[in-house]
Write an enzyme that holds these catalytic residues in place. Sequence first.
Site, mmCIF file in Angstrom:
data_model
loop_
_atom_site.group_PDB
_atom_site.id
_atom_site.type_symbol
_atom_site.label_atom_id
_atom_site.label_comp_id
_atom_site.label_asym_id
_atom_site.label_seq_id
_atom_site.Cartn_x
_atom_site.Cartn_y
_atom_site.Cartn_z
ATOM 1 N N HIS A 35 -5.367 -11.499 5.091
ATOM 2 C CA HIS A 35 -5.463 -11.349 3.633
ATOM 3 C C HIS A 35 -4.366 -12.129 2.899
ATOM 4 C CE1 HIS A 35 -8.226 -8.400 4.907
ATOM 5 N NE2 HIS A 35 -7.440 -7.341 4.928
ATOM 6 N N GLU A 38 0.855 -1.192 0.000
ATOM 7 C CA GLU A 38 0.000 0.000 0.000
ATOM 8 C C GLU A 38 0.887 1.237 0.000
ATOM 9 O OE1 GLU A 38 -3.930 -0.757 2.365
ATOM 10 O OE2 GLU A 38 -2.257 -1.191 3.670
HETATM 11 C C1 BG6 Z 1 -7.784 -3.912 5.959
HETATM 12 C C2 BG6 Z 1 -6.630 -3.433 6.787
HETATM 13 O O1 BG6 Z 1 -8.206 -5.187 6.355
HETATM 14 O O2 BG6 Z 1 -7.385 -3.975 4.593
HETATM 15 C C3 BG6 Z 1 -6.115 -2.092 6.296
HETATM 16 O O3 BG6 Z 1 -7.056 -3.326 8.139
HETATM 17 C C4 BG6 Z 1 -5.805 -2.158 4.824
HETATM 18 O O4 BG6 Z 1 -4.967 -1.707 7.033
HETATM 19 C C5 BG6 Z 1 -6.990 -2.727 4.059
HETATM 20 O O5 BG6 Z 1 -5.500 -0.843 4.379
HETATM 21 C C6 BG6 Z 1 -6.638 -2.943 2.605
HETATM 22 O O6 BG6 Z 1 -7.793 -3.297 1.902
HETATM 23 P P1 BG6 Z 1 -7.920 -3.004 0.338
HETATM 24 O O7 BG6 Z 1 -9.206 -3.649 -0.042
HETATM 25 O O8 BG6 Z 1 -7.917 -1.518 0.191
HETATM 26 O O9 BG6 Z 1 -6.720 -3.638 -0.283
#
Ligand code: BG6
Length: 514
Positions: free
Chosen positions: A258, A234
């Site tokens: 994830h 990210e």
């Molecule tokens: C969340 C985390 O589960 O997923 C966050 O707590 C993270 O820290 C987010 O930013 C990322 O999700 P996505 O769908 O934007 O990749």
Amino acid sequence: MSDTGTHDAQSCIVVIFGASGDLTRRKLAPALYNLARERLLPDRTVLIGYGRTEMTDQQFRSRLHQAVAEFSHTQPLDEAVWDSLAGRVFYQRGAYDEAAGYRGLQRRLRELDGQLGTGGNRIFYMSIPPSVVLPVLHSLRDAGALTRRRRCDEAGQGCLRVVFEKPFGRDLESARRLNAEIDGLLEECQVFRMDHYLGKETVQNISVLRFANSIFEHVWRSESVRYVRVTVAETIGVEDRGGYFDQTGILRDILQNHVLQLLTLVTMEPPASLDADAIRDEKAKVLRCLRRLEGEEVRRSVVRGQYDGGVVDGREVPAYRDEPGVEPDSLTETFVALRTYIDNWRWAGVPIYLCAGKRLAERLTEVAVEFKGVPRVLFGAMEGVELRANRLVLRIQPDEGVSLRFVSKVPGLKMELRNVEMDFPYGSAFPAASPEAYERLLLDVMAGRSALFARRDEVELAWEFATTILEQWEKEPPPDFPNYKPGTWGPISSEAFFAEDTVYDSVVGPHPTA
Ligand code: BG6
């Protein structure tokens, strides 16, 4: 991939605990609206927000209206759709720790069943801090609103399902305790542990790619694969979640759930069917075989990092320790990269790289499967030829697609070779916008489909893996935090970490295009 189950989404009352929070505004309300817009939301679905704030039904509706207008991925807002949904949105005030609030909720649920024909069907959505989840469940039970039901329609009572947002525990012990408590209240088929990555289109496509095509499965094993890498990178920092994140860290926040979920889908054996348990059995087997990293091994095979302040794209960004809600001497990690193995017949000896980090150079979630190189007898000795191994990259987001790197002859009279990329971009192949993960997942809860939710054993096995690392980290605080600049690919440790694989850059970095 999800079980294509025979039962469809049923009209029900969705009660959101934590209704004034961010998740409701950004994800849940827009998802329900978009399902209604697509005519996928069962007609009589009712939404009740439950929270401590004093609010009328009308005030709650206006709040959600604003949220949907701001966060829906379809724009502009279709007022007719919203109006039809808004008539079935209600607010119930109540403290989390007062029996009276839950009795009031139970009365209202019964009234609405009578008025709107929701048939006793309930979804309780826990979008609240983990510390209040159990007290809320106990209070619901005491008010007669939460009962164990083995089958959805047991004794004609309607279905009752409970959705749990992450974090689901903070280590193995707490997750086990939470699961045991929940097990005392509900059947496993009533429990939906949310990992929103499983609702992403491209994540569901992993199994389709593997099992609806014949060419991949033969090479999807240690004889052909050099390594597997899962990256969730990210560019954002912790934003306004510093208080939560500082108690959590990236290993718990992203890798334990994830990243490991992506890994299981990429490496599991073909399930016997699309039934939720058949799929989850295979995912759990991968987690059982995932090599635990303990003691000395953690130092050798895991890198952790924390971002410093700096300038990214001409903009000054704060160091993690200067973010609101973060302790000024925080030792919480915002980056983790590790190498482990899956000790089973298919994957023995193949390095598995897992990486997650904030404030990195690019926003990118992808799975890369790099294949073994060819013997260099034919082309290896040619001048200027740097042949790279085949690599299949599944781009989960943001630039969704699949690409394969291979070697090709450059047209011309000389024998010149080059690495090229064959690309399948989702966007141009399927111009229709993909639904948001929460749309898919809410619909699945309404239909009682649980393939895209983590089962009890999966969650505990994932925590088993994460916990040995966390324990070792606790014994050895990081000496060098902050240790990476924002806008980079994380810390490069002085010991040339992962040097034996000679792929450190590509382990944590983007997929090189050539
Ligand atoms: C969340 C985390 O589960 O997923 C966050 O707590 C993270 O820290 C987010 O930013 C990322 O999700 P996505 O769908 O934007 O990749």
